[in-house]
Design a protein around this motif. Structure first.
Motif, PDB file in Angstrom:
ATOM      1  N   TRP A 148       0.829  -1.200   0.000  1.00 16.73           N
ATOM      2  CA  TRP A 148       0.000   0.000   0.000  1.00 16.73           C
ATOM      3  C   TRP A 148       0.867   1.255   0.000  1.00 16.73           C
ATOM      4  O   TRP A 148       0.609   2.195  -0.759  1.00 16.73           O
ATOM      5  CB  TRP A 148      -0.924  -0.023   1.215  1.00 16.73           C
ATOM      6  N   ARG A 149       1.896   1.281   0.850  1.00 15.34           N
ATOM      7  CA  ARG A 149       2.771   2.462   0.905  1.00 15.34           C
ATOM      8  C   ARG A 149       3.525   2.643  -0.406  1.00 15.34           C
ATOM      9  O   ARG A 149       3.732   3.768  -0.857  1.00 15.34           O
ATOM     10  CB  ARG A 149       3.762   2.331   2.065  1.00 15.34           C
ATOM     11  N   LYS A 150       3.935   1.543  -1.005  1.00 17.37           N
ATOM     12  CA  LYS A 150       4.650   1.628  -2.276  1.00 17.37           C
ATOM     13  C   LYS A 150       3.742   2.154  -3.374  1.00 17.37           C
ATOM     14  O   LYS A 150       4.167   2.961  -4.222  1.00 17.37           O
ATOM     15  CB  LYS A 150       5.196   0.248  -2.649  1.00 17.37           C
ATOM     16  N   ALA A 151       2.477   1.725  -3.391  1.00 15.71           N
ATOM     17  CA  ALA A 151       1.532   2.197  -4.396  1.00 15.71           C
ATOM     18  C   ALA A 151       1.172   3.657  -4.169  1.00 15.71           C
ATOM     19  O   ALA A 151       1.047   4.434  -5.118  1.00 15.71           O
ATOM     20  CB  ALA A 151       0.278   1.330  -4.385  1.00 15.71           C
ATOM     21  N   ARG A 152       1.014   4.062  -2.886  1.00 13.53           N
ATOM     22  CA  ARG A 152       0.632   5.440  -2.579  1.00 13.53           C
ATOM     23  C   ARG A 152       1.794   6.412  -2.707  1.00 13.53           C
ATOM     24  O   ARG A 152       1.587   7.623  -2.630  1.00 13.53           O
ATOM     25  CB  ARG A 152       0.063   5.518  -1.167  1.00 13.53           C
ATOM     26  N   GLY A 159       1.620  10.691  -9.254  1.00 16.90           N
ATOM     27  CA  GLY A 159       0.321  11.225  -9.643  1.00 16.90           C
ATOM     28  C   GLY A 159      -0.832  10.490  -8.985  1.00 16.90           C
ATOM     29  O   GLY A 159      -0.727   9.301  -8.659  1.00 16.90           O
ATOM     30  N   PRO A 160      -1.969  11.168  -8.787  1.00 17.17           N
ATOM     31  CA  PRO A 160      -3.127  10.491  -8.189  1.00 17.17           C
ATOM     32  C   PRO A 160      -3.681   9.385  -9.071  1.00 17.17           C
ATOM     33  O   PRO A 160      -4.169   8.369  -8.562  1.00 17.17           O
ATOM     34  CB  PRO A 160      -4.136  11.630  -7.995  1.00 17.17           C
ATOM     35  N   ASP A 161      -3.620   9.563 -10.380  1.00 16.70           N
ATOM     36  CA  ASP A 161      -4.100   8.512 -11.278  1.00 16.70           C
ATOM     37  C   ASP A 161      -3.220   7.271 -11.184  1.00 16.70           C
ATOM     38  O   ASP A 161      -3.723   6.139 -11.192  1.00 16.70           O
ATOM     39  CB  ASP A 161      -4.138   9.027 -12.719  1.00 16.70           C
ATOM     40  N   GLN A 162      -1.911   7.484 -11.079  1.00 19.59           N
ATOM     41  CA  GLN A 162      -1.001   6.351 -10.956  1.00 19.59           C
ATOM     42  C   GLN A 162      -1.197   5.628  -9.619  1.00 19.59           C
ATOM     43  O   GLN A 162      -1.152   4.391  -9.570  1.00 19.59           O
ATOM     44  CB  GLN A 162       0.450   6.825 -11.086  1.00 19.59           C
ATOM     45  N   ARG A 163      -1.431   6.394  -8.551  1.00 17.31           N
ATOM     46  CA  ARG A 163      -1.664   5.765  -7.252  1.00 17.31           C
ATOM     47  C   ARG A 163      -2.949   4.948  -7.267  1.00 17.31           C
ATOM     48  O   ARG A 163      -2.983   3.820  -6.759  1.00 17.31           O
ATOM     49  CB  ARG A 163      -1.715   6.833  -6.156  1.00 17.31           C
ATOM     50  N   ALA A 164      -4.011   5.514  -7.842  1.00 15.85           N
ATOM     51  CA  ALA A 164      -5.279   4.790  -7.907  1.00 15.85           C
ATOM     52  C   ALA A 164      -5.160   3.538  -8.777  1.00 15.85           C
ATOM     53  O   ALA A 164      -5.707   2.480  -8.442  1.00 15.85           O
ATOM     54  CB  ALA A 164      -6.368   5.701  -8.444  1.00 15.85           C
ATOM     55  N   ALA A 165      -4.423   3.657  -9.888  1.00 17.07           N
ATOM     56  CA  ALA A 165      -4.253   2.493 -10.760  1.00 17.07           C
ATOM     57  C   ALA A 165      -3.426   1.413 -10.081  1.00 17.07           C
ATOM     58  O   ALA A 165      -3.700   0.212 -10.243  1.00 17.07           O
ATOM     59  CB  ALA A 165      -3.586   2.926 -12.066  1.00 17.07           C
ATOM     60  N   ALA A 166      -2.427   1.811  -9.294  1.00 22.43           N
ATOM     61  CA  ALA A 166      -1.592   0.826  -8.601  1.00 22.43           C
ATOM     62  C   ALA A 166      -2.395   0.080  -7.540  1.00 22.43           C
ATOM     63  O   ALA A 166      -2.297  -1.151  -7.416  1.00 22.43           O
ATOM     64  CB  ALA A 166      -0.387   1.516  -7.970  1.00 22.43           C
ATOM     65  N   VAL A 167      -3.192   0.803  -6.763  1.00 17.82           N
ATOM     66  CA  VAL A 167      -4.017   0.143  -5.749  1.00 17.82           C
ATOM     67  C   VAL A 167      -5.055  -0.758  -6.402  1.00 17.82           C
ATOM     68  O   VAL A 167      -5.311  -1.880  -5.939  1.00 17.82           O
ATOM     69  CB  VAL A 167      -4.691   1.196  -4.847  1.00 17.82           C
ATOM     70  N   SER A 168      -5.651  -0.301  -7.509  1.00 16.20           N
ATOM     71  CA  SER A 168      -6.628  -1.122  -8.220  1.00 16.20           C
ATOM     72  C   SER A 168      -5.981  -2.387  -8.774  1.00 16.20           C
ATOM     73  O   SER A 168      -6.577  -3.470  -8.731  1.00 16.20           O
ATOM     74  CB  SER A 168      -7.268  -0.308  -9.342  1.00 16.20           C
ATOM     75  N   GLY A 169      -4.749  -2.256  -9.266  1.00 18.27           N
ATOM     76  CA  GLY A 169      -4.041  -3.426  -9.769  1.00 18.27           C
ATOM     77  C   GLY A 169      -3.722  -4.430  -8.677  1.00 18.27           C
ATOM     78  O   GLY A 169      -3.813  -5.646  -8.887  1.00 18.27           O
ATOM     79  N   LEU A 170      -3.381  -3.933  -7.477  1.00 16.70           N
ATOM     80  CA  LEU A 170      -3.129  -4.834  -6.355  1.00 16.70           C
ATOM     81  C   LEU A 170      -4.396  -5.593  -5.959  1.00 16.70           C
ATOM     82  O   LEU A 170      -4.340  -6.797  -5.686  1.00 16.70           O
ATOM     83  CB  LEU A 170      -2.598  -4.039  -5.161  1.00 16.70           C
TER      84      LEU A 170
END
Length: 291
Positions: free
Chosen positions: A244-248, A252-263
Motif C-alpha cells: 500500500w505504501r509503495k503504491a501510494r 500522480g493520483p491517477d497512478q496511485r489509484a491504478a496501482a491500488v486497483s491493480g493490487l
C-alpha cells in the motif's frame, strides 16, 4: 553507527520495554484509580490484571512466531530454474541470496527475506509477514480492548470521586468560588445537572492525576484502535502495508489509484478467502503454501 544499527537497537529496546510497560500500566491503574477510589473495586482491578497479562501473552506468541522466511537457494542451482507454488519463476535476493517469491521482501533489520512482507514492528523486534500477521492482529485487538477498559475505568473512577466529594474535601482544593458554586450545593453535594465545562474544569483541578491517566488511555485507544482498523482493512482486501505504501508513493493520483486497483485485482479474492490466507499463513508456520 550506521542507520541499520540504530534501527536494530531501537527495535530491540522497544521490544524489551513492552512487558515492563504493560506491568507499569497495571500499577498506574492501581495507584491512580483504585487506591484513590472511595470504594474498593476488586473486579476492576482483576480485569486490569487479566487484560495486561493477556496482552503480554499474545505479544509473546506474536514475538515467537516466525514471519515466514524465504528458502535458501540450493547450491549448483540457478535461481531461474526455481518455481514457486504458482509456477512463477523465483529470483535470488541480492542481499541474502535466498529465493524471493512474489510479495516477499528483504528486511534489513532482520537480515533475510520475509514472505508476504507487511512491515517491521519495533514492538516485536521482528517483521510482520505471512506467518505472524494473524497473531499480530490479535495483539492489536487485545491492546485495543485494554485501552478501552482503562478509558472506561478512568471515567468511572473520576465520576465516582466527584459524586462522593464532601464539603471537607472541597475546602482542601483551591478552586475558584464560582466553580465551587456551580459544582456543589450548600451541603457539599455535587450537582447532578452540572454543565460539562464546569465538570471538566473541576476534574482537571481536583484530579489532575486521573485526568492525565484518562488522556493517556484515550491516546492509546486512538493509536492502537486505528492500527487495528487499518490492519483489518488491509487484510480484508489482501494487501500488505508495504504494498500500500509503495503504491501510494507514486507521483500522480491517477497512478496511485491504478496501482491500488491493480493490487486488488491481483490479490483480492473476497473477504472469506483473504482472511483464510491470513489464518492459513499462521497455521502453516509461515511456510509457502498453494491456494
Amino acid at each position: 553507527w550506521t542507520e541499520r544499527d540504530a534501527a536494530m537497537r531501537v527495535s530491540a529496546l522497544c521490544a524489551l520495554s513492552f512487558v515492563p510497560g504493560m506491568v507499569s500500566v497495571h500499577i498506574a491503574h492501581l495507584v491512580v484509580i483504585s487506591f484513590r477510589s472511595p470504594a474498593p473495586q476488586p473486579r476492576v482491578d482483576a480485569c486490569s490484571m487479566l487484560l495486561s497479562a493477556a496482552t503480554c501473552f499474545v505479544w509473546w506468541i506474536a514475538r515467537s512466531t516466525s514471519p515466514g522466511v524465504a528458502r535458501e537457494l540450493p547450491r549448483a542451482h540457478d535461481a531461474s530454474s526455481q518455481l514457486d507454488a504458482g509456477g512463477q519463476c523465483l529470483g535470488a535476493c541480492k542481499h541474502c541470496g535466498r529465493l524471493r517469491p512474489q510479495r516477499a521482501k528483504h528486511c534489513h533489520e532482520c537480515g533475510f527475506c520475509v514472505l508476504r512482507f507487511d512491515h517491521h514492528c519495533i514492538w516485536l523486534d521482528r517483521c510482520i509477514g505471512q506467518g505472524n500477521l494473524a497473531p499480530f492482529f490479535v495483539l492489536l485487538l487485545v491492546g485495543t480492548a485494554t485501552a478501552a477498559f482503562h478509558v472506561a475505568s478512568a471515567c468511572t473512577g473520576i465520576s465516582t470521586r466527584l459524586w462522593h466529594f464532601n464539603a471537607i474535601l472541597v475546602q482542601t482544593v483551591p478552586l475558584p468560588p464560582f466553580l465551587l458554586a456551580s459544582a456543589f450545593n450548600a451541603e457539599g453535594k455535587a450537582h447532578r445537572d452540572i454543565d460539562v465545562l464546569s465538570l471538566a474544569s473541576f476534574s482537571m483541578m481536583a484530579h489532575p492525576d486521573a485526568m492525565a491517566w484518562l488522556g493517556f488511555a484515550m491516546m492509546m485507544l486512538c493509536i492502537v484502535g486505528g492500527l487495528l482498523l487499518w490492519t483489518g482493512y488491509l487484510a480484508s482486501i489482501n494487501i500488505t502495508w508495504y504494498e500500500w505504501r509503495k503504491a501510494r508513493s507514486l507521483p500522480g493520483p491517477d497512478q496511485r489509484a491504478a496501482a491500488v486497483s491493480g493490487l486488488r485485482q491481483a490479490y483480492d479474492h473476497g473477504l472469506v478467502k483473504n482472511l483464510g490466507e491470513v489464518v492459513g499463513g499462521w497455521w502453516s508456520g509461515g511456510k509457502p503454501h498453494s491456494s
